[in-house]
Design a protein around this motif. Sequence first.
Motif, short mmCIF file in Angstrom:
data_model
loop_
_atom_site.label_atom_id
_atom_site.label_comp_id
_atom_site.label_asym_id
_atom_site.label_seq_id
_atom_site.Cartn_x
_atom_site.Cartn_y
_atom_site.Cartn_z
N SER A 108 0.59 11.09 38.54
CA SER A 108 1.04 10.10 37.58
C SER A 108 2.39 9.52 38.00
CB SER A 108 1.17 10.74 36.19
OG SER A 108 1.73 9.82 35.27
N ASN A 109 2.56 8.23 37.78
CA ASN A 109 3.89 7.65 37.98
C ASN A 109 4.84 8.03 36.85
OD1 ASN A 109 3.25 5.98 35.77
ND2 ASN A 109 2.98 4.14 37.01
N TYR A 110 4.29 8.68 35.80
CA TYR A 110 5.07 9.05 34.61
C TYR A 110 5.91 7.88 34.12
CZ TYR A 110 3.59 13.89 35.15
OH TYR A 110 2.83 15.04 35.22
N TRP A 111 5.21 6.75 33.95
CA TRP A 111 5.88 5.55 33.42
C TRP A 111 6.66 5.90 32.16
CZ3 TRP A 111 3.89 2.68 28.92
CH2 TRP A 111 4.71 1.59 28.60
N LEU A 112 6.02 6.60 31.24
CA LEU A 112 6.74 7.16 30.10
C LEU A 112 6.48 8.65 30.01
CD1 LEU A 112 6.28 4.62 27.12
CD2 LEU A 112 8.20 4.84 28.72
N ASN A 113 7.51 9.41 29.67
CA ASN A 113 7.34 10.82 29.37
C ASN A 113 7.08 10.98 27.88
OD1 ASN A 113 7.96 12.64 31.83
ND2 ASN A 113 9.47 10.98 31.96
N THR A 114 6.03 11.72 27.56
CA THR A 114 5.60 11.85 26.18
C THR A 114 5.45 13.32 25.81
OG1 THR A 114 3.30 11.63 26.90
CG2 THR A 114 4.41 9.63 26.20
N ILE A 115 5.61 13.59 24.52
CA ILE A 115 5.53 14.97 24.04
C ILE A 115 4.62 15.05 22.83
CG2 ILE A 115 7.77 15.73 24.92
CD1 ILE A 115 8.91 15.22 22.08
N ILE A 116 4.08 16.24 22.62
CA ILE A 116 3.34 16.57 21.40
C ILE A 116 4.13 17.65 20.67
CG2 ILE A 116 1.23 17.57 20.47
CD1 ILE A 116 0.89 14.73 21.48
N ILE A 117 4.36 17.44 19.38
CA ILE A 117 5.10 18.40 18.57
C ILE A 117 4.08 19.26 17.82
CG2 ILE A 117 6.75 18.70 16.70
CD1 ILE A 117 6.75 15.42 18.49
N LYS A 118 4.11 20.55 18.09
CA LYS A 118 3.07 21.45 17.58
C LYS A 118 3.47 22.23 16.34
CE LYS A 118 0.55 22.25 21.88
NZ LYS A 118 0.02 23.28 22.79
N GLY A 119 4.74 22.49 16.17
CA GLY A 119 5.17 23.38 15.08
C GLY A 119 5.30 22.67 13.75
N GLU A 120 5.56 23.44 12.71
CA GLU A 120 5.73 22.90 11.37
C GLU A 120 7.20 22.53 11.10
OE1 GLU A 120 4.16 25.57 8.50
OE2 GLU A 120 2.12 25.54 9.31
N PHE A 121 8.12 23.21 11.77
CA PHE A 121 9.54 22.95 11.52
C PHE A 121 9.94 21.59 12.07
CE2 PHE A 121 13.92 23.23 13.28
CZ PHE A 121 14.60 23.26 12.08
N LEU A 122 9.45 21.26 13.26
CA LEU A 122 9.76 19.98 13.88
C LEU A 122 8.67 18.96 13.55
CD1 LEU A 122 10.94 21.11 17.43
CD2 LEU A 122 12.37 20.28 15.57
N SER A 123 9.04 17.69 13.52
CA SER A 123 8.09 16.60 13.37
C SER A 123 8.56 15.44 14.22
CB SER A 123 7.98 16.16 11.91
OG SER A 123 9.19 15.55 11.50
N LYS A 124 7.65 14.52 14.51
CA LYS A 124 8.05 13.36 15.32
C LYS A 124 9.08 12.53 14.56
CE LYS A 124 4.28 10.25 13.88
NZ LYS A 124 3.13 9.43 14.34
N GLU A 125 8.98 12.47 13.24
CA GLU A 125 9.93 11.70 12.45
C GLU A 125 11.33 12.32 12.51
OE1 GLU A 125 5.87 10.83 11.12
OE2 GLU A 125 6.97 12.72 11.30
N ARG A 126 11.41 13.64 12.44
CA ARG A 126 12.71 14.32 12.48
C ARG A 126 13.36 14.16 13.85
NH1 ARG A 126 14.61 19.62 13.75
NH2 ARG A 126 16.57 20.04 12.68
N ILE A 127 12.56 14.34 14.91
CA ILE A 127 13.10 14.20 16.26
C ILE A 127 13.57 12.77 16.49
CG2 ILE A 127 12.52 14.26 18.71
CD1 ILE A 127 10.62 16.57 18.09
N ARG A 128 12.77 11.82 16.05
CA ARG A 128 13.14 10.42 16.24
C ARG A 128 14.42 10.08 15.48
NH1 ARG A 128 10.88 4.93 14.84
NH2 ARG A 128 11.01 3.76 16.80
N ALA A 129 14.57 10.62 14.29
CA ALA A 129 15.77 10.36 13.49
C ALA A 129 17.02 10.92 14.17
CB ALA A 129 15.62 10.95 12.10
#
Length: 376
Positions: free
Chosen positions: A289-310
Amino acid sequence: MKEDKIWLSPPHMGGTELKYIHNAFDTNWISPYGSNIDEFEKGLENYLGNNSFVTALSSGTAAIHLALQLLNVEEGDFVICQSFTFVATANPILYLKAIPVFVDSEESTWNLCPNAVEDAVKYCLKQGKKPKAIIAVSLYGMPFMVDEIVEVSKKYDIPIVEDSAEALGSRYKGQLCGTFGDFSIISFNGNKIITTSGGGILISRKESQKGRAAYLSGHAKEDKDYYSHSELGYNYKMSNISAGIGRGQLEVLEERIKQRRENHDFYHHLLKEFEDIELFCEPDESFFSNYWLNTIIIKGEFLSKERIRAIFFESNIETRYLWKPMHLQDLYKDYKFIGNNTCGILFDKGLCLPSGSGLTDDCKNRIAEMIYNLKS
């Protein structure tokens, strides 16, 4: 005072672009014709190899539109399309008044699930029509499962339109993305691994198809001394100035791939201690992959994509949600979707992180500080 913004994937000039732009001005070729276009197309044909005939266009979307038209997609035809993608992949189907059939992703590449693709073919056949095309995306620079999708394509004799908008320089089993489809496309939008400010290319397998694409992209103007048109064409040609930017960018492509992959190594090292965050990585050695964008999946309940983004937003660092699947969009919600909603789950839990090739050590230190703050 806020620190400078860290963008997700900003343009990154190589330094020689102005030479080619000045050439366009010096020769007064600032229209959709000129030597920059010819040389940009030749440079890409040499890079891609594998019987690649390149037509430079105004966008990757235009390239998909022309690919479908060259495959004789018409009103009422079925086109199988990856659901987990940007809307530009699907919109050209509607341009032609055809019918999209959306297909789910599989978990290893996030791209077309081969089993769901075959189920989609069978669904279309039950409706009395064989699909005219399969649009396969290499999302975020990750190649799709080429062998398996090509097998379905050959089994039912359905051509592939390969959407490698984000995957210039990525490879599957050593072969470059953009060379697997009956037609392929690459985008040079401002956020891509190299850019022409806006633009894209259609990659055909035959020189005659390139000629046909060039004809349609120039208003279908016939070769006569006066303006003569017998069929519908489009204003899709790339300008000579944009192609000049592309010529300069093409000179630094390998360096940009190297820098994006180094960003991935940075995130891999940074996130290895986080059980609740999974970095999207190549499934095995067949994928590059050229890894144009690095992406993650948030698996736990404590973290969320909204919290990380904020948290990142407060520090002036851009992040972005993953593509919202087409079958979940209001525009496409009434069309058939086949799969288990794997792509919907990815959208719910995923986030894109800053991945520009110009990401400095200072920027990486700021990102690392934000990541470590997630533990508190």
